[in-house]
Design an enzyme around this catalytic site. Structure first.
Site, PDB file in Angstrom:
ATOM      1  N   HIS A   1      52.686  38.002  66.846  1.00 35.11           N
ATOM      2  CA  HIS A   1      52.949  38.223  65.928  1.00 35.11           C
ATOM      3  C   HIS A   1      53.743  39.499  66.417  1.00 35.11           C
ATOM      4  CE1 HIS A   1      55.025  40.499  62.170  1.00 35.11           C
ATOM      5  NE2 HIS A   1      54.474  41.086  62.321  1.00 35.11           N
TER       6      HIS A   1
ATOM      7  N   GLU B   1      52.693  47.861  58.893  1.00 33.08           N
ATOM      8  CA  GLU B   1      52.001  46.410  59.760  1.00 33.08           C
ATOM      9  C   GLU B   1      50.687  47.346  59.938  1.00 33.08           C
ATOM     10  OE1 GLU B   1      54.586  43.994  61.907  1.00 33.08           O
ATOM     11  OE2 GLU B   1      55.860  43.209  59.991  1.00 33.08           O
TER      12      GLU B   1
ATOM     13  N   TYR C   1      52.894  38.730  55.326  1.00 27.22           N
ATOM     14  CA  TYR C   1      53.696  38.149  55.261  1.00 27.22           C
ATOM     15  C   TYR C   1      55.431  38.029  53.683  1.00 27.22           C
ATOM     16  CZ  TYR C   1      53.405  36.462  59.358  1.00 27.22           C
ATOM     17  OH  TYR C   1      53.210  36.065  61.189  1.00 27.22           O
TER      18      TYR C   1
ATOM     19  N   ASN D   1      53.094  30.155  66.891  1.00 27.07           N
ATOM     20  CA  ASN D   1      53.948  30.587  67.839  1.00 27.07           C
ATOM     21  C   ASN D   1      53.483  31.638  68.427  1.00 27.07           C
ATOM     22  OD1 ASN D   1      54.279  32.373  66.194  1.00 27.07           O
ATOM     23  ND2 ASN D   1      56.593  31.976  65.965  1.00 27.07           N
TER      24      ASN D   1
ATOM     25  N   LYS E   1      47.787  34.793  67.238  1.00 26.38           N
ATOM     26  CA  LYS E   1      47.427  33.789  66.351  1.00 26.38           C
ATOM     27  C   LYS E   1      46.339  32.807  66.257  1.00 26.38           C
ATOM     28  CE  LYS E   1      52.341  34.916  64.396  1.00 26.38           C
ATOM     29  NZ  LYS E   1      53.790  34.210  64.051  1.00 26.38           N
TER      30      LYS E   1
END
Ligand code: YYY
Ligand code: MG
Length: 142
Positions: free
Chosen positions: A117, A128, A51, A114, A11
Site C-alpha cells: 500500500h 495514514e 480503508y 497486491n 501487505k
C-alpha cells in the site's frame, strides 16, 4: 519538490513471501528513508478504519479479510517527492497492468493480494502516517 512523508504497508502476501528486505531495498535505492516502522497483525477494526474511504465498494469485505489474514509491516517513508515516488515504485493497483520492475509487477499475485500500500495524496499521507504512528515514533533524518 519538497521533502514529504508517506505511509507504506507491506501487505500479508508479501510478508508471507519473505520479501520485506527486497521491498525495503527498493525504497532505499530510490532515495526514500524509513523513518518509522512496525510489524503488526491488523485487527478487523484497524483494517476497516484504515480503508474507510472504500467502505461502500464491493471489494471492501475481501480487502479487510485479506489485510487481517496475516502480519503486515507498516512504515513511514521520507524523501523528496516521497508520495508520488513511492506510488511509482509500487506500480499499478492491478499487477497485470504494473510496469515491469515495479514492486507489484515483481511480487504481487493479484489485484487484491497486491503486495504493498502507498498513500495517494498529501492529505491521505498525513492521515495514514498518523493512523499508525505517534509523532514520537517517527525518527526523521537529523
Ligand atoms: O491505492 P491502491 O492500493 O493502488 O488502490 P485502491 O484503489 O486505493 O484500492 C485499495 C485496495 O483495494 C487495492 O490495493 C486492492 C483492493 N482492490 C481490490 O481488491 N479490487 C479492486 N477492484 C480495487 C481495489
Ligand atoms: Mg489507494
Amino acid at each position: 519538490m519538497a521533502v514529504e512523508r508517506t505511509l507504506s504497508i507491506i501487505k500479508p502476501d508479501a510478508v508471507a513471501k519473505n520479501v520485506i528486505g527486497e521491498i525495503y531495498s527498493r525504497f532505499e535505492k530510490a532515495g526514500l528513508r524509513i523513518v518509522a516502522a512496525k510489524m503488526l497483525h491488523l485487527s478487523q477494526e484497524q483494517a476497516e478504519g484504515f480503508y474507510a474511504e472504500h467502505k461502500e465498494r464491493g471489494f471492501f469485505p475481501d480487502l479487510v479479510a485479506f489485510m487481517t489474514s496475516g502480519p503486515v509491516v507498516v512504515q513511514a517513508l521520507e524523501g523528496e517527492n516521497a508520495i508520488a515516488l513511492n506510488r511509482q515504485l509500487m506500480g499499478a493497483t492491478n499487477p497485470k497492468e504494473a510496469e515491469p520492475g515495479t514492486i507489484r509487477a515483481d511480487f504481487a499475485s493479484s489485484i487484491d493480494a497486491n503486495a504493498v500500500h502507498g498513500s495517494d495524496s498529501a492529505a491521505s499521507a498525513e492521515r495514514e502516517v498518523a493512523y499508525f504512528f505517534s509523532e514520537n515514533e517517527i525518527c526523521p533524518r537529523s
